[in-house]
Scaffold this active site. Structure first.
Site, PDB file in Angstrom:
ATOM      1  N   ASN A  90     -11.128  -2.179  -5.208  1.00  0.00           N
ATOM      2  CA  ASN A  90     -10.337  -1.277  -6.066  1.00  0.00           C
ATOM      3  C   ASN A  90     -11.005  -1.008  -7.423  1.00  0.00           C
ATOM      4  O   ASN A  90     -10.655  -0.050  -8.101  1.00  0.00           O
ATOM      5  CB  ASN A  90      -8.912  -1.805  -6.288  1.00  0.00           C
ATOM      6  N   ASP A 144       0.829  -1.212   0.000  1.00  0.00           N
ATOM      7  CA  ASP A 144       0.000   0.000   0.000  1.00  0.00           C
ATOM      8  C   ASP A 144       0.867   1.268   0.000  1.00  0.00           C
ATOM      9  O   ASP A 144       1.977   1.266   0.534  1.00  0.00           O
ATOM     10  CB  ASP A 144      -0.915  -0.024   1.235  1.00  0.00           C
TER      11      ASP A 144
HETATM   12  C1  IPE Z   1      -5.461  -2.584  -0.104  1.00  0.00           C
HETATM   13  O1  IPE Z   1      -5.098  -1.252  -0.274  1.00  0.00           O
HETATM   14  C2  IPE Z   1      -5.490  -3.299  -1.426  1.00  0.00           C
HETATM   15  C3  IPE Z   1      -4.195  -3.474  -2.082  1.00  0.00           C
HETATM   16  C4  IPE Z   1      -3.029  -3.196  -1.598  1.00  0.00           C
HETATM   17  C5  IPE Z   1      -4.266  -4.065  -3.391  1.00  0.00           C
HETATM   18  P1  IPE Z   1      -6.191  -0.090  -0.413  1.00  0.00           P
HETATM   19  O2  IPE Z   1      -5.434   1.166  -0.579  1.00  0.00           O
HETATM   20  O3  IPE Z   1      -7.167  -0.436  -1.468  1.00  0.00           O
HETATM   21  O4  IPE Z   1      -6.924  -0.157   1.006  1.00  0.00           O
HETATM   22  P2  IPE Z   1      -7.750   0.962   1.794  1.00  0.00           P
HETATM   23  O5  IPE Z   1      -8.744   1.523   0.830  1.00  0.00           O
HETATM   24  O6  IPE Z   1      -6.774   2.001   2.225  1.00  0.00           O
HETATM   25  O7  IPE Z   1      -8.333   0.247   2.962  1.00  0.00           O
HETATM   26  C1  IPE Z   2      -1.562   0.296  -3.345  1.00  0.00           C
HETATM   27  O1  IPE Z   2      -1.350   1.669  -3.384  1.00  0.00           O
HETATM   28  C2  IPE Z   2      -1.845  -0.297  -4.707  1.00  0.00           C
HETATM   29  C3  IPE Z   2      -3.244  -0.687  -4.914  1.00  0.00           C
HETATM   30  C4  IPE Z   2      -4.219  -0.624  -4.039  1.00  0.00           C
HETATM   31  C5  IPE Z   2      -3.583  -1.207  -6.220  1.00  0.00           C
HETATM   32  P1  IPE Z   2      -2.556   2.698  -3.403  1.00  0.00           P
HETATM   33  O2  IPE Z   2      -2.936   2.943  -4.817  1.00  0.00           O
HETATM   34  O3  IPE Z   2      -3.650   2.268  -2.512  1.00  0.00           O
HETATM   35  O4  IPE Z   2      -1.849   3.991  -2.821  1.00  0.00           O
HETATM   36  P2  IPE Z   2      -2.411   4.985  -1.715  1.00  0.00           P
HETATM   37  O5  IPE Z   2      -2.842   4.155  -0.552  1.00  0.00           O
HETATM   38  O6  IPE Z   2      -3.557   5.708  -2.343  1.00  0.00           O
HETATM   39  O7  IPE Z   2      -1.256   5.865  -1.386  1.00  0.00           O
HETATM   40 MG    MG Z   3      -4.016   2.494  -0.542  1.00  0.00          MG
END
Ligand code: IPE
Ligand code: IPE
Ligand code: MG
Length: 247
Positions: free
Chosen positions: A72, A24
């Site tokens: 997502n 993340d």
């Molecule tokens: C969790 O991260 C999913 C992945 C790393 C693929 P998110 O960024 O989607 O999670 P939330 O929304 O912060 O809980």
């Molecule tokens: C994790 O990084 C990757 C996926 C969830 C696909 P994020 O895209 O959630 O990045 P932040 O949390 O918005 O910084």
């Molecule tokens: Mg994230």
């Protein structure tokens, strides 16, 4: 401690059998640099590659990476399309390296949600790597822990309805047989980057006794050194599983 020293201090006998990672912070990493979010995802793929290779070198048998959650899909279409494109490129480019390093690929999640072409590619890579024994790389794609539990429940109920199974046969072992990848052992260690202290619907059933390692580091900045630190921290934990240890 310098990297080489952390590695020397790791006990090869006590490494986790299964490491799961919630990668993340890609978007925030890019934002901090004044770049569009996709740059964070691109760098994130590079980091994932290095952690996959390090895990293989350390002889960790199972590595699960949360790459795309069911939730997502609610992100803007351009971001979703970029993530799918990066996944496609990864699978196309990395197949030779996976074969060379004897890495088997398995997907967990609702891959029916993906475009036809990507589904085919996933199937091909799974098929071409299915007999490789070095390490199993599990990618969680369009994954939701609740969806996995519900799906297992429905599949199990169907078997009961057909008279193939009886309610009295249902136990934890049987229930797991209906998960996406029944053979996958529970994670010993879960790592989540970016400072968020939540599970975000990842492996809900399987994390019952997993050790957690949370770090503020954003995924694109996650290094092999920090990975080794997480493994070192894991080795210092006492896993009790509800029992007590006599002095
Ligand atoms: C969790 O991260 C999913 C992945 C790393 C693929 P998110 O960024 O989607 O999670 P939330 O929304 O912060 O809980
Ligand atoms: C994790 O990084 C990757 C996926 C969830 C696909 P994020 O895209 O959630 O990045 P932040 O949390 O918005 O910084
Ligand atoms: Mg994230």
């Amino acid at each position: 401690m310098p990297v080489s020293q952390i590695e020397d201090n790791l006990d090869p006998e006590k490494l986790p059998r299964h490491v799961a990672i919630i990668m993340d912070g890609n978007g925030r990493w890019a934002k901090r640099k004044g770049l569009p979010r996709i740059y964070g995802h691109k760098k994130g793929v590079e980091v994932a590659k290095s952690i996959i290779i390090k895990s293989r070198e350390l002889n960790i048998p199972y590595l699960t990476l949360f790459a795309f959650s069911k939730e997502n899909w609610q992100r803007p279409k351009t971001e979703v399309d970029t993530l799918l494109l990066l996944l496609k490129e990864y699978l196309q480019k990395e197949l030779p390296l996976m074969i060379e390093k004897e890495i088997r690929l398995k997907i967990i999640g609702d891959t029916e949600d993906f475009p036809e072409e990507l589904k085919k590619l996933i199937e091909q890579v799974e098929k071409k790597t299915e007999n490789l024994k070095g390490m199993t790389l599990v990618l969680a794609l369009s994954y939701s822990g609740r969806a996995e539990i519900l799906r297992a429940t429905k599949l199990l109920a169907e078997e009961v309805e057909k008279g193939k199974l009886s309610v009295k046969d249902i136990n934890e072992e049987l229930f797991r047989r209906f998960f996406y990848f029944p053979e996958l052992p529970d994670p010993d260690l879960l790592i989540r980057t970016s400072g968020e202290l939540r599970i975000s619907n990842f492996l809900l059933y399987q994390l019952a006794y997993t050790e957690f390692y949370f770090t503020e580091t954003l995924w694109p900045d996650f290094t092999e050194e920090e990975y080794l630190k997480a493994l070192f921290s894991y080795q210092k934990r006492e896993r009790r599983f509800g029992r007590i240890y006599e002095f």
